[in-house]
Design an enzyme around this catalytic site. Sequence first.
Site, PDB file in Angstrom:
ATOM      1  CG  ASP A 205     -58.593  10.111  53.554  1.00  0.00           C
ATOM      2  OD1 ASP A 205     -58.332  11.240  53.984  1.00  0.00           O
ATOM      3  OD2 ASP A 205     -58.522   9.811  52.335  1.00  0.00           O
ATOM      4  CD  GLU A 247     -61.221  14.264  55.133  1.00  0.00           C
ATOM      5  OE1 GLU A 247     -60.716  15.312  54.722  1.00  0.00           O
ATOM      6  OE2 GLU A 247     -61.033  13.171  54.548  1.00  0.00           O
TER       7      GLU A 247
HETATM    8  C1  GLC Z   1     -58.455  13.642  52.727  1.00  0.00           C
HETATM    9  C2  GLC Z   1     -57.117  14.066  53.265  1.00  0.00           C
HETATM   10  C3  GLC Z   1     -56.364  14.752  52.168  1.00  0.00           C
HETATM   11  C4  GLC Z   1     -56.189  13.785  51.021  1.00  0.00           C
HETATM   12  C5  GLC Z   1     -57.539  13.249  50.558  1.00  0.00           C
HETATM   13  C6  GLC Z   1     -57.374  12.091  49.622  1.00  0.00           C
HETATM   14  O1  GLC Z   1     -59.247  14.722  52.410  1.00  0.00           O
HETATM   15  O2  GLC Z   1     -57.279  14.875  54.395  1.00  0.00           O
HETATM   16  O3  GLC Z   1     -55.130  15.231  52.618  1.00  0.00           O
HETATM   17  O4  GLC Z   1     -55.562  14.415  49.937  1.00  0.00           O
HETATM   18  O5  GLC Z   1     -58.300  12.792  51.629  1.00  0.00           O
HETATM   19  O6  GLC Z   1     -56.957  10.955  50.328  1.00  0.00           O
END
Ligand code: GLC
Length: 554
Positions: A205, A247
């Site tokens: 993440d 991500e």
């Molecule tokens: C990422 C996740 C999202 C979350 C954020 C904080 O962007 O995809 O859903 O709120 O991280 O952890």
Amino acid sequence: MNRDRDSDLWWKSAVIYCLDVETFLDGDGDGVGDLRGLIERIHHLDRLGVNCLWLMPFYPSPNHDDGYDITDYYAVDPRLGSLGDFVVLVRAAKACGIKVIIDLVVNHTSDRHPWFRSSRSSPTSPFRDFYVWRDEPPPGPHPENVFPDAEDTVWTYDERAGQYYLHHFYAHQPDLNIANPAVRAEIEKVAGFWLQLGVDGFRIDAVPFLLETHGLPEGTDLDPHLLLKELRGYIARRQGASALLGEVNLPPDELVTYFGDEPGDQLQLLFDFPLNQYLWLAIARCDARPLRDALVARPPAPAESQWANFLRNHDELTLDKLTEAEREEVFAAFAPDDDMQLFGRGIRRRLPSMLGGDEARIRMAYSLMLSLPGTPVLFYGEEIGMGENLDIPGRQSVRTPMQWSPERNGGFSTARPSALRRKVPEGRFSPLAVNVADQRRDGGSLLAWMEHVIRRRRETPELSWGECEVLDLGPDHVFAHLCAGDDRDVIAVHNLGTVPCEVAVPVEPGCTIVDLLQGDAQPTAGEDHRLRITLGAYGYRWFAVQPSGRHRAP
Ligand code: GLC
């Protein structure tokens, strides 16, 4: 293509399916989805043909950010099951040939995590340096908070601690201090724990925020890529054939650096956020050119890594890499009401409702995504064309219960509807109209089509391993690409618009051509060695082309 290494580098050609245990199936009737429910439905995923399951966070959490605010990295949220259930799930998935990757959310914890409670309680706490504290926020400019509707700063004063702490996300999600070796050791321990329980990797993440050096003490010398390399090194020592899916929403030239150096020593998979945004622009305009340009500009992934393609995910469809005018075009096409937009940059809808339920266009969009070079990632419910519930605030609108049947709560739970945290949508995309059970019985359903196309995708490794070339066949509304394999080439052609057309693809004399999706006719090239393809509105075709000199029959 070096497919001999397919089993080691499985992520190069996987089809990934993302779900939240909490919204998939409620196995015990309390209104909350759980691991027992997911285990019961693993055959649905097996039949769909996906071979990697990505589980959104299932850890204990106060749930102020749908589980992305964790209070214990070594446990399962008791509402969802136990560690025992988790291991049963992993084994059930593996028995079907499905790998399991899980969300690793270590940019921040919940403010209720015992580390943060201890950290804020005293400057001498052994966990004080697990977080980033400052007497005063550093001199500006500061990065913008990721959730500008809720937070106007990344530095919040904590009365108890008497200092400011850093949080790129909500104030209840304090950032961990990655410069602290004890924090890095703890992250490795967490990863090692879940690998020991059988997972095949992690979706990491918020990677750029995790590695961000803003606010760290002056003189801190951190090489973010070295940190990623170290983490990958640790995980590879524990389990070589495991994948890290990152991500990272950055422009292509920065994004590609997160793969690391050849053959790929940092992240094995990266979501291609830029390509996703230009793909949406292309769909909105019924014009293939933004997608062509984005694919041509996409840097190659190192030999052991892969781009991850998607249409929608669990968050807002972010359009932050488009210009303001381009973003407005996509908003106008697919999210005209303010209530459908979020943070001024994204759309909180699912694809079928954005496309007005037009099934031909929906199929074209998924055929396109599933044929692009890279690893496709699906979000649960996409296989049946689920819509969102805009009555649910924020990003949660797309995280409604899976619609299994036309029964109460869409067959997700036997609990009374008021016991559900999120309600199924009403109207055109309600479970009465969109559900697994009905589509299972209908050979012409979207679900049947998805199963077919996903299977084809998995049988077509050229799309994952081959050299890709974008073809310009003339009309601007046609997107065509060729992926060259060892024995054969695969060509996919998509009409993004409604104007029917005929296009011609040059092929080698004497080649054998197979229609991969429809499979009914044996296409042949004309005397001019061109394969003529007729495309109706939103038409799409995939072909395998085997030159006569190459040895294996396609
Ligand atoms: C990422 C996740 C999202 C979350 C954020 C904080 O962007 O995809 O859903 O709120 O991280 O952890």
